[in-house]
Enzyme design. Structure first.
Site, mmCIF file in Angstrom:
data_model
loop_
_atom_site.group_PDB
_atom_site.id
_atom_site.type_symbol
_atom_site.label_atom_id
_atom_site.label_comp_id
_atom_site.label_asym_id
_atom_site.label_seq_id
_atom_site.Cartn_x
_atom_site.Cartn_y
_atom_site.Cartn_z
ATOM 1 N N ASP A 244 53.806 -15.496 71.454
ATOM 2 C CA ASP A 244 54.106 -16.715 72.406
ATOM 3 C C ASP A 244 55.290 -17.301 71.969
ATOM 4 O O ASP A 244 56.110 -16.780 70.672
ATOM 5 C CB ASP A 244 53.051 -17.739 72.588
ATOM 6 N N ILE B 292 44.321 27.016 56.372
ATOM 7 C CA ILE B 292 44.062 25.570 56.198
ATOM 8 C C ILE B 292 44.987 24.852 55.288
ATOM 9 O O ILE B 292 45.259 25.364 54.066
ATOM 10 C CB ILE B 292 42.782 25.368 55.471
ATOM 11 N N VAL C 41 40.870 30.842 55.652
ATOM 12 C CA VAL C 41 41.299 30.135 54.404
ATOM 13 C C VAL C 41 42.672 29.356 54.025
ATOM 14 O O VAL C 41 43.151 28.736 53.883
ATOM 15 C CB VAL C 41 40.476 30.543 53.073
ATOM 16 N N ALA C 42 43.598 30.594 54.349
ATOM 17 C CA ALA C 42 45.054 30.685 54.294
ATOM 18 C C ALA C 42 45.605 29.884 55.240
ATOM 19 O O ALA C 42 46.627 29.223 55.074
ATOM 20 C CB ALA C 42 45.541 32.009 54.101
ATOM 21 N N GLU D 58 45.341 22.539 52.478
ATOM 22 C CA GLU D 58 44.825 22.094 51.520
ATOM 23 C C GLU D 58 45.074 20.503 51.025
ATOM 24 O O GLU D 58 44.472 19.764 50.931
ATOM 25 C CB GLU D 58 44.539 22.882 50.200
#
Length: 331
Positions: free
Chosen positions: A326, A282, A279-280, A284
């Protein structure tokens, strides 16, 4: 049939229409049933639920949701709630932005629906352009948007701006003479007028030869509909980052489990430690930061009268290093 090869009389005869009276209501109904509405097919609009679910498919969002449930599992309810709030804010910002852009695009489409002046039952009348059928006698005046592909049968100093179709910046002078050559480019079909082009000056009358998706503009729309959607550079980088984070998280779990087993630690303690470290790992706040930055970019573009259909498209233009056009500046 190659309409520009035929004379005006041959076109009228082929389409079974009288130049002086136009089509009858009965004939219009019959041809409308056969040819359908004179409008371009559009990409099926995404429903509100589809737009919402699409935002939840973001790989980083999915990782955050998994992280929230893992935090809840190990008893870190405050962390879990914080992550879910971040996910909610991020999804709602993206969802609201894309919904607003879709509504703006729909409004522009409604504004672009022109009227057309046609000869029916011997009388000139204004009708919605979507009800035009092959064989209708169409009047073209200065400033008129040509509502279908037509073979011209009368012209008075008629010049048509075909930049939207051919990219040529100068209006094209139109004539009635039949063209004997085959495989003539659109810009050289001087006895034809095409859907989406604009009468720059003069007046003309033409007979409708094609409507809707059978027009030259319809062929372009068909190619656009068949084009597969590709991811933007930012989306590709986020996908790569998500895979890296996932690989890092799984590696951490494997290392912690291995160390725990070697040290003889309690199995539940090993799992909790591995989940906490996962979890750490990730980030957030990353999805929210990206979404907010793209939203600010979209709003700045709106202030400069430019609409983007998808939020991720804002970043695509910023990643362009080469722009090909063009001599008229047409992209």
């Amino acid at each position: 049939m190659i309409w520009y090869n035929l004379t005006a009389d041959e076109v009228l005869k082929s389409l079974k229409v009288d130049q002086k009276s136009g089509l009858t209501d009965a004939e219009v109904d019959k041809r409308f049933t056969e040819s359908g509405a004179n409008e371009l097919a559009q990409e099926q609009k995404a429903s509100v639920l589809h737009l919402l679910l699409k935002e939840l498919k973001n790989p980083l969002i999915l990782i955050l949701i998994v992280g929230a449930f893992l935090s809840l599992y190990i008893g870190h309810s405050i962390d879990a709630i914080a992550i879910l709030v971040i996910v909610f804010i991020n999804v709602m910002i993206s969802f609201t932005q894309e919904l607003n852009m879709q509504k703006s695009m729909d409004s522009l489409s409604d504004m672009a629906a022109p009227m057309a002046t046609v000869l029916r039952n011997g009388n000139w009348e204004k009708i919605p352009a979507r009800t035009l059928v092959p064989g209708d006698i169409l009047k073209l005046d200065t400033g008129t948007i040509v509502s279908a592909d037509v073979r011209l049968i009368e012209t008075t100093g008629l010049l048509i701006d075909e930049a939207a179709l051919t990219g040529e910046s100068l209006p094209v002078e139109k004539e009635l003479t039949a063209i004997s050559q085959n495989d003539v480019g659109l810009g050289d079909q001087i006895n034809m007028a095409f859907m989406g082009t604009v009468v720059a000056t003069g007046h003309g009358i033409g007979v409708v030869t094609a409507t809707g998706m059978q027009t030259q503009m319809g062929h372009i729309a068909d190619m656009l509909l068949q084009t597969e959607e590709s991811k933007t550079p930012l989306q590709l980088r986020i996908d790569v980052l998500s895979k890296i984070l996932l690989a890092v998280a799984l590696t951490i779990v494997a290392v912690i489990v291995g160390i725990g087993i070697e040290k003889g630690m309690d199995w539940m303690e090993i799992v909790n430690s591995a989940i906490s470290l996962t979890v750490a790992a990730i980030p957030e706040g990353l999805p929210t930061v990206v979404t907010v930055v793209l939203t600010l970019g979209a709003k700045r573009m709106v202030r400069n009268k430019a609409l983007v259909r998808k939020l991720s498209s804002v970043e695509t233009l910023g990643s362009a290093s080469v722009i090909c056009s063009d001599k008229t500046g047409t992209l």
